[in-house]
Scaffold this active site. Sequence first.
Site, PDB file in Angstrom:
ATOM      1  N   SER A 137       6.726  -7.615  -8.863  1.00  0.00           N
ATOM      2  CA  SER A 137       6.453  -8.035  -7.492  1.00  0.00           C
ATOM      3  C   SER A 137       7.649  -8.771  -6.901  1.00  0.00           C
ATOM      4  O   SER A 137       8.364  -9.485  -7.616  1.00  0.00           O
ATOM      5  CB  SER A 137       5.244  -8.979  -7.528  1.00  0.00           C
ATOM      6  N   TYR A 161       0.686 -16.418 -10.634  1.00  0.00           N
ATOM      7  CA  TYR A 161       0.692 -14.955 -10.542  1.00  0.00           C
ATOM      8  C   TYR A 161       2.124 -14.425 -10.648  1.00  0.00           C
ATOM      9  O   TYR A 161       2.431 -13.565 -11.484  1.00  0.00           O
ATOM     10  CB  TYR A 161       0.063 -14.488  -9.216  1.00  0.00           C
ATOM     11  N   LYS A 165       4.307 -12.263 -13.738  1.00  0.00           N
ATOM     12  CA  LYS A 165       5.122 -11.046 -13.585  1.00  0.00           C
ATOM     13  C   LYS A 165       6.519 -11.280 -14.166  1.00  0.00           C
ATOM     14  O   LYS A 165       7.087 -10.412 -14.834  1.00  0.00           O
ATOM     15  CB  LYS A 165       5.235 -10.661 -12.107  1.00  0.00           C
TER      16      LYS A 165
HETATM   17  P1  NAD Z   1      -5.752  -3.839  -7.581  1.00  0.00           P
HETATM   18  O1  NAD Z   1      -6.470  -5.091  -7.947  1.00  0.00           O
HETATM   19  O2  NAD Z   1      -6.331  -2.994  -6.506  1.00  0.00           O
HETATM   20  O3  NAD Z   1      -5.555  -2.930  -8.878  1.00  0.00           O
HETATM   21  C1  NAD Z   1      -5.380  -3.482 -10.161  1.00  0.00           C
HETATM   22  C2  NAD Z   1      -6.393  -2.824 -11.081  1.00  0.00           C
HETATM   23  O4  NAD Z   1      -6.242  -3.376 -12.389  1.00  0.00           O
HETATM   24  C3  NAD Z   1      -7.836  -3.074 -10.649  1.00  0.00           C
HETATM   25  O5  NAD Z   1      -8.494  -1.835 -10.505  1.00  0.00           O
HETATM   26  C4  NAD Z   1      -8.442  -3.913 -11.787  1.00  0.00           C
HETATM   27  O6  NAD Z   1      -9.802  -3.615 -11.999  1.00  0.00           O
HETATM   28  C5  NAD Z   1      -7.547  -3.527 -12.944  1.00  0.00           C
HETATM   29  N1  NAD Z   1      -7.434  -4.544 -14.017  1.00  0.00           N
HETATM   30  C6  NAD Z   1      -7.113  -5.857 -13.898  1.00  0.00           C
HETATM   31  N2  NAD Z   1      -7.096  -6.449 -15.108  1.00  0.00           N
HETATM   32  C7  NAD Z   1      -7.423  -5.490 -16.013  1.00  0.00           C
HETATM   33  C8  NAD Z   1      -7.587  -5.476 -17.415  1.00  0.00           C
HETATM   34  N3  NAD Z   1      -7.420  -6.584 -18.159  1.00  0.00           N
HETATM   35  N4  NAD Z   1      -7.919  -4.315 -18.023  1.00  0.00           N
HETATM   36  C9  NAD Z   1      -8.111  -3.180 -17.299  1.00  0.00           C
HETATM   37  N5  NAD Z   1      -7.964  -3.129 -15.971  1.00  0.00           N
HETATM   38  C10 NAD Z   1      -7.629  -4.274 -15.330  1.00  0.00           C
HETATM   39  O7  NAD Z   1      -4.246  -4.244  -7.228  1.00  0.00           O
HETATM   40  P2  NAD Z   1      -3.080  -3.364  -6.591  1.00  0.00           P
HETATM   41  O8  NAD Z   1      -2.775  -3.900  -5.256  1.00  0.00           O
HETATM   42  O9  NAD Z   1      -3.365  -1.930  -6.768  1.00  0.00           O
HETATM   43  O10 NAD Z   1      -1.882  -3.810  -7.549  1.00  0.00           O
HETATM   44  C11 NAD Z   1      -1.484  -3.036  -8.670  1.00  0.00           C
HETATM   45  C12 NAD Z   1      -0.373  -3.773  -9.391  1.00  0.00           C
HETATM   46  O11 NAD Z   1       0.716  -3.987  -8.493  1.00  0.00           O
HETATM   47  C13 NAD Z   1      -0.789  -5.154  -9.909  1.00  0.00           C
HETATM   48  O12 NAD Z   1      -0.183  -5.370 -11.160  1.00  0.00           O
HETATM   49  C14 NAD Z   1      -0.211  -6.090  -8.869  1.00  0.00           C
HETATM   50  O13 NAD Z   1       0.074  -7.357  -9.398  1.00  0.00           O
HETATM   51  C15 NAD Z   1       1.065  -5.359  -8.450  1.00  0.00           C
HETATM   52  N6  NAD Z   1       1.531  -5.723  -7.113  1.00  0.00           N
HETATM   53  C16 NAD Z   1       0.684  -5.603  -6.048  1.00  0.00           C
HETATM   54  C17 NAD Z   1       1.115  -5.991  -4.772  1.00  0.00           C
HETATM   55  C18 NAD Z   1       0.187  -5.909  -3.576  1.00  0.00           C
HETATM   56  O14 NAD Z   1       0.460  -6.583  -2.578  1.00  0.00           O
HETATM   57  N7  NAD Z   1      -0.881  -5.125  -3.624  1.00  0.00           N
HETATM   58  C19 NAD Z   1       2.416  -6.483  -4.591  1.00  0.00           C
HETATM   59  C20 NAD Z   1       3.261  -6.572  -5.692  1.00  0.00           C
HETATM   60  C21 NAD Z   1       2.806  -6.179  -6.955  1.00  0.00           C
HETATM   61  N1  UFG Z   2      -0.579 -13.966   7.286  1.00  0.00           N
HETATM   62  C1  UFG Z   2      -1.225 -14.473   8.388  1.00  0.00           C
HETATM   63  N2  UFG Z   2      -2.596 -14.478   8.385  1.00  0.00           N
HETATM   64  C2  UFG Z   2      -3.335 -13.995   7.353  1.00  0.00           C
HETATM   65  C3  UFG Z   2      -2.666 -13.477   6.227  1.00  0.00           C
HETATM   66  C4  UFG Z   2      -1.284 -13.488   6.222  1.00  0.00           C
HETATM   67  O1  UFG Z   2      -0.600 -14.922   9.339  1.00  0.00           O
HETATM   68  O2  UFG Z   2      -4.578 -14.050   7.412  1.00  0.00           O
HETATM   69  C5  UFG Z   2       0.889 -13.920   7.282  1.00  0.00           C
HETATM   70  C6  UFG Z   2       1.540 -14.699   6.143  1.00  0.00           C
HETATM   71  O3  UFG Z   2       1.748 -16.027   6.515  1.00  0.00           O
HETATM   72  C7  UFG Z   2       2.841 -13.900   5.949  1.00  0.00           C
HETATM   73  C8  UFG Z   2       2.442 -12.465   6.289  1.00  0.00           C
HETATM   74  O4  UFG Z   2       1.269 -12.575   7.076  1.00  0.00           O
HETATM   75  O5  UFG Z   2       3.808 -14.324   6.853  1.00  0.00           O
HETATM   76  C9  UFG Z   2       2.134 -11.613   5.069  1.00  0.00           C
HETATM   77  O6  UFG Z   2       1.182 -12.271   4.243  1.00  0.00           O
HETATM   78  P1  UFG Z   2       0.420 -11.517   3.059  1.00  0.00           P
HETATM   79  O7  UFG Z   2      -0.545 -12.474   2.472  1.00  0.00           O
HETATM   80  O8  UFG Z   2      -0.099 -10.211   3.541  1.00  0.00           O
HETATM   81  O9  UFG Z   2       1.601 -11.166   2.035  1.00  0.00           O
HETATM   82  P2  UFG Z   2       2.604 -12.122   1.230  1.00  0.00           P
HETATM   83  O10 UFG Z   2       3.989 -11.688   1.610  1.00  0.00           O
HETATM   84  O11 UFG Z   2       2.274 -13.536   1.387  1.00  0.00           O
HETATM   85  O12 UFG Z   2       2.302 -11.731  -0.287  1.00  0.00           O
HETATM   86  C10 UFG Z   2       2.135 -10.366  -0.697  1.00  0.00           C
HETATM   87  C11 UFG Z   2       1.167 -10.326  -1.871  1.00  0.00           C
HETATM   88  C12 UFG Z   2       1.785 -10.929  -3.092  1.00  0.00           C
HETATM   89  C13 UFG Z   2       3.085 -10.268  -3.366  1.00  0.00           C
HETATM   90  C14 UFG Z   2       4.010 -10.419  -2.191  1.00  0.00           C
HETATM   91  C15 UFG Z   2       5.329  -9.763  -2.409  1.00  0.00           C
HETATM   92  O13 UFG Z   2      -0.023 -11.021  -1.562  1.00  0.00           O
HETATM   93  O14 UFG Z   2       0.945 -10.711  -4.191  1.00  0.00           O
HETATM   94  O15 UFG Z   2       3.385  -9.832  -1.043  1.00  0.00           O
HETATM   95  O16 UFG Z   2       5.163  -8.487  -2.876  1.00  0.00           O
HETATM   96  F1  UFG Z   2       3.663 -10.828  -4.445  1.00  0.00           F
END
Ligand code: NAD
Ligand code: UFG
Length: 355
Positions: A137, A161, A165
């Site tokens: 991430s 979190y 990572k």
């Molecule tokens: P998500 O929660 O939709 O998907 C993650 C999946 O992993 C879920 O279906 C959950 O049930 C499963 N899971 C969690 N722990 C588990 C375990 N112990 N065993 C088996 N399954 C398990 O999240 P996502 O947005 O699809 O994210 C996927 C990956 O990408 C994650 O590792 C997350 O940290 C990473 N990531 C996501 C974002 C974002 O903003 N969505 C940003 C950066 C990184």
């Molecule tokens: N924001 C608002 N109102 C809301 C939610 C968010 O104004 O209700 C703003 C935040 O302040 C920020 C922007 O929208 O400026 C984006 O916020 P998000 O929560 O959508 O995303 P972040 O960049 O804070 O974090 C996301 C994921 C993290 C990940 C990160 C980088 O939540 O898990 O992107 O990949 F690590």
Amino acid sequence: MMKSIKNKKTISESTILVTGGTGYIGSHTVVALIAAGFNPVIVDNLSNSKASVLDRIKKITGKRPPFYKLDMRNRAALNKVFQKHQIASVIHFAGLKAVGESVAEPLRYYENNIQSTITLCNVMAKHGVKKIIFSSSASVYGQASGIPIREDSAPAPTNPYARSKWIIEQILQDVYIADPGWRMVLLRYFNPVGAHESGQMGEDPRGIPNNLMPYISQVAVGRRNKINVFGNDYPTSDGTGVRDYIHVMDLAEGHIAALKKMEKKTLWKSKQNPIIINLGTGRGYTVMEIIQAFSKASGKKIPYRITKRRPGDIAACYADITLAGKLLGWKAKRSLLDMCADAWRWQSRNPQGYP
Ligand code: NAD
Ligand code: UFG
């Protein structure tokens, strides 16, 4: 001896284990994998997703991939999956991802995310499977010293979190040092948003969404009254936070590019391993720009109010995407309007998410 040679020959390069494959990014990547001719096998404990996504995958692709409901920390159960399928590579999405929750429950986050990865690597090594793509991430950078953020920017995670990572990245690095037979790509995602263009699959957060785009789409569909804009006094063009939003299908296709490159020995000869690559678009948008774009794509008014800054937020964050282009030959193709239009198609056709 004969047996091991025979086994080697029968390994199909096309079977890919997708951990967390019923989740948001995982499910979209499964669709991209099938479109690219791979055979995904999914494992997930359904802690943050629903099995009904499998019906949607079938609707879109005509195929229903094998699915195993199991926890990644359950070594024996995972081992059985590797016994049953000739897995060539693993894409490891499974993990917990809510920043605020990780601050409240750090041990749950460290245990789930780190232990899952250790168990996975142990089982992979046991079966001679040594190709992995890991979901890292952009949050590992924390408050980066400069933007756009390059991969060599010093990591400074600011919550459990993000730290989980960063710890996993270092564990994988150590695994590689001990056995350079591994091929590893660590992808640092910026802000994945949007949905599959069919409107069949999208983001389906439990409870109140933490993130901007799913919150806005729930306002547009009438599930919530207004969006709170967290601060308009940042040093950005309109004072609201800037992020690098990337369409989830572009992100999914980035994994296909990484998978294909992992097969090419040349990439691995001279490069540092594991390879760490940013996946973003390389450009940032403010919160107000996102609200306007979503309003345009949906034809809905999005009421908002400015509130105070959210603790821990940074002003601006977007990726330097040079390395992704150079090493993977990949670049995001979809526009902000595509991201909003596709998110809206999903949300308006499935107001309550997956059944
Ligand atoms: P998500 O929660 O939709 O998907 C993650 C999946 O992993 C879920 O279906 C959950 O049930 C499963 N899971 C969690 N722990 C588990 C375990 N112990 N065993 C088996 N399954 C398990 O999240 P996502 O947005 O699809 O994210 C996927 C990956 O990408 C994650 O590792 C997350 O940290 C990473 N990531 C996501 C974002 C974002 O903003 N969505 C940003 C950066 C990184
Ligand atoms: N924001 C608002 N109102 C809301 C939610 C968010 O104004 O209700 C703003 C935040 O302040 C920020 C922007 O929208 O400026 C984006 O916020 P998000 O929560 O959508 O995303 P972040 O960049 O804070 O974090 C996301 C994921 C993290 C990940 C990160 C980088 O939540 O898990 O992107 O990949 F690590």
